[in-house]
Scaffold this active site. Structure first.
Site, PDB file in Angstrom:
ATOM      1  N   TYR A  67       0.851  -1.189   0.000  1.00 26.40           N
ATOM      2  CA  TYR A  67       0.000   0.000   0.000  1.00 26.40           C
ATOM      3  C   TYR A  67       0.885   1.237   0.000  1.00 26.40           C
ATOM      4  O   TYR A  67       1.924   1.248  -0.632  1.00 26.40           O
ATOM      5  CB  TYR A  67      -1.014  -0.049   1.157  1.00 26.40           C
ATOM      6  CG  TYR A  67      -2.186   0.857   0.879  1.00 26.40           C
ATOM      7  CD1 TYR A  67      -2.977   0.651  -0.253  1.00 26.40           C
ATOM      8  CD2 TYR A  67      -2.481   1.931   1.690  1.00 26.40           C
ATOM      9  CE1 TYR A  67      -4.036   1.493  -0.550  1.00 26.40           C
ATOM     10  CE2 TYR A  67      -3.543   2.778   1.403  1.00 26.40           C
ATOM     11  CZ  TYR A  67      -4.309   2.557   0.281  1.00 26.40           C
ATOM     12  OH  TYR A  67      -5.344   3.393  -0.017  1.00 26.40           O
ATOM     13  N   LYS A 103      -6.079  -1.735  -0.766  1.00 25.24           N
ATOM     14  CA  LYS A 103      -6.930  -1.509   0.402  1.00 25.24           C
ATOM     15  C   LYS A 103      -7.559  -2.824   0.867  1.00 25.24           C
ATOM     16  O   LYS A 103      -7.597  -3.127   2.068  1.00 25.24           O
ATOM     17  CB  LYS A 103      -8.031  -0.515   0.034  1.00 25.24           C
ATOM     18  CG  LYS A 103      -8.487   0.362   1.161  1.00 25.24           C
ATOM     19  CD  LYS A 103      -7.566   1.563   1.292  1.00 25.24           C
ATOM     20  CE  LYS A 103      -7.969   2.493   2.376  1.00 25.24           C
ATOM     21  NZ  LYS A 103      -7.431   3.833   2.236  1.00 25.24           N
TER      22      LYS A 103
END
EC number: 1.1.1.38
Length: 565
Positions: free
Chosen positions: A104, A175
């Protein structure tokens, strides 16, 4: 509370041979037992040795360490994810500190920019405006029938990088990886989606490798009608799903949230998730610095939807602590590129209007300027807390930080802009400019700061401390909506796990090694609040905890039994 160890039931599956090896949710690779290899037509398709998942993870870790750049590490991990999801999550959970910034932020930003260049295998759903009339068919093509969490983006405001078109798909993928790694939500229940409504990024339009719809972005009624078609199709296919809006442009983010939050179980992580983790951090930091959040004066740099969302949640929290709404709003000062938001400023956005200061109340300020800069505001307000959500690097200057420290012995400074290249000031500078007295939390990961032979750990104000627990709590409780009170209960729970508050030292936020424990606690608090708010069926605390345990997925292989389709 730690998850209870439970014996996994055998899984009955109809796939065999190369088809099974190409199914990421079911593939075990070299960990298929000899019995499974015989039963599923895998004999001779794998090396002789039957390995454990830990042996596989050790090999993958060695291979991972051979890559020299973060983007190459990201590509490698995504390849494992698209080959063997269980192994991917075991590897990530074994090395979460190292790998979270790779799967991420900040590395995912580069992956979005280079999405069409590094594309290898499809993951998720791409819905282009050209295919809008096939919306129901597209969602029917998703093989997983029991989707419980969707993360959707239109790619227009990816981190601080702007319009990345379908390259924004990297964000929902990343996510949802954290929903699983941190919140224990089975990857079989998750679906990343990108709404391809074109792009205004000329570099992408000129790129022969760009894989999205080569057209300027649709806007206005066309855009909102398209999004509505998507929402209605989702409700038809998965009526109980949790839908997370991600990285929509400021002009669309708040209208979409307001329109759909009471129609489908949904939230916007950029607005509400960021607000929840920031408020949780501020509750803990305020306690560590002495006192409550309601006693602090707060200045924001950045008055977009994210900044205003944080401000509104701070105001709600300080009201919970005893302030009137008027008193709470008088303690929050919003600065954007045109200066301090006041009631005399023209062209304010709807969500900014309640966050202005009355110009008549500023008549005694020490300034001759009509435009009240960040320095003017800091000099006159004498804030305890400074929050940056501007997306612009270097705006927390030495002069501003030193001015703040003059009047606040223990300043709380939070440069939250992502990625690292957009941060308002580095922790190293903030610590030095405040003589080691600042409490610092950032939006991107930073190494500990060494200043005058002392080590200062830097907390990352990472939404991953919030949204996985919210998702788990919604699934476990069966909540039909996400209320503001559910988000605030998540913030309060996060603050309770602050090492700085609990031990008087360490980071403001928990260490990543504890994130699953924190997510489970947040899930319980969110589920309990959902029941109190009437958006989930009331159960006993024991039943809610059991539901959390039952829904918490572990990266472990299950025994397979063969069945026919």
């Amino acid at each position: 509370m730690e998850p209870k160890t439970k014996k996994q039931r055998s899984l009955y599956i109809p796939y065999a041979g190369p088809v099974l090896l190409e199914f990421p949710l079911l593939n075990k690779g070299s960990a298929f037992s000899m019995e499974e290899r015989r039963n599923f037509n895998l004999l001779g398709l794998l090396p002789e040795v039957v390995e454990t998942i830990e042996e596989q993870a050790e090999r993958a870790w060695i291979q991972y360490q051979g890559f020299k750049t973060e983007i190459d590490k990201h590509i490698y991990l995504r390849n494992i994810q698209d080959t063997n999801e269980t192994l991917f999550y075991r590897l990530v959970n074994n090395h979460l500190d190292e790998m979270m910034p790779v799967i991420y932020t900040p590395t995912v930003g580069a992956a979005c920019e280079r999405f069409s260049e590094i594309y290898r295998r499809s993951r998720g759903v791409f819905i282009s405006y050209q295919n809008r009339h096939n919306m129901d068919d597209i969602l029917q093509n998703v093989p997983n029938h029991n989707i419980k969490v969707i993360v959707v983006t239109d790619g227009e405001r990816i981190l601080g990088l702007g319009d990345q078109g379908i390259g924004g798909m990297g964000i929902p993928i990343g996510k949802l990886s954290l929903y699983t790694a941190c919140g224990g939500i089975s990857p079989a229940y998750t679906l990343p989606v990108v709404l391809d409504v074109g792009t205004n990024n000329q570099q992408l339009l000129n790129d022969p490798l760009y894989m999205g719809w080569r057209n300027p972005r649709i806007t206005d009624d066309e855009y909102y009608e398209f999004v509505d078609e998507f929402i209605q199709a989702v409700k038809q296919r998965w009526p109980d799903v949790l839908l997370q809006f991600e990285d929509f442009a400021q002009k669309n983010a708040m209208p979409l949230l307001n329109r759909y939050r009471n129609e489908i179980c949904s939230f916007n992580d950029d607005i509400q998730g960021t607000a929840a983790v920031t408020v949780g951090t501020l509750i803990a930091a305020s306690r560590a610095a002495g006192g409550q959040l309601s006693e602090k004066k707060i200045v924001f740099l950045g008055a977009g939807s994210a900044g205003c969302g944080i401000a509104e949640m701070i105001i709600a929290q300080t009201q919970r602590e005893g302030l009137s709404e008027e008193a709470a709003r008088q303690k929050v000062f919003m600065v954007d590129r045109f200066g301090l938001l006041t009631d005399k400023m023209p062209n304010l956005l709807p969500f900014q209007t309640k966050l202005v200061q009355k110009r008549e109340n500023l008549s005694d300020w020490d300034t001759d300027s009509d435009v009240l800069s960040l320095l003017d505001v800091v000099r006159n307000v004498k804030p305890d807390i400074l929050i940056g959500v501007s997306g612009q690097t270097g705006l927390f200057t030495e002069e501003i930080i030193r001015e703040m420290h003059k009047h606040c012995p223990r300043p709380i400074v939070m440069p939250l802009s992502n990625p690292t290249s957009r941060v308002e000031a580095t922790p190293q500078d903030i610590i030095a400019w405040t003589e080691g007295n600042a409490l610092v939390a950032t939006g991107s990961p930073f190494n500990p700061v060494v200043w005058k032979d002392k080590i200062y750990p830097i907390a990352q104000c990472n939404n991953a401390f919030i949204f996985p627990g919210i998702g788990l709590g919604v699934i476990a409780s069966g909540a039909s909506r996400i209320t503001d009170e559910m988000l605030m209960s998540a913030s309060e729970t996060l603050a309770q796990y602050s090492p700085l508050v609990l031990n008087g030292e360490g980071m403001v936020l928990p260490e990543l090694k504890d994130i699953q424990k924190v997510s489970r606690a947040i899930a319980f608090a969110v589920g309990k609040m959902a029941q109190q708010q009437g958006v989930a069926v009331k159960t006993s605390a024991e039943a809610l905890q059991q539901a959390i345990d039952d829904n918490f997925w572990q990266a472990e292989y299950r025994d397979y039994r063969r069945t026919s389709i």
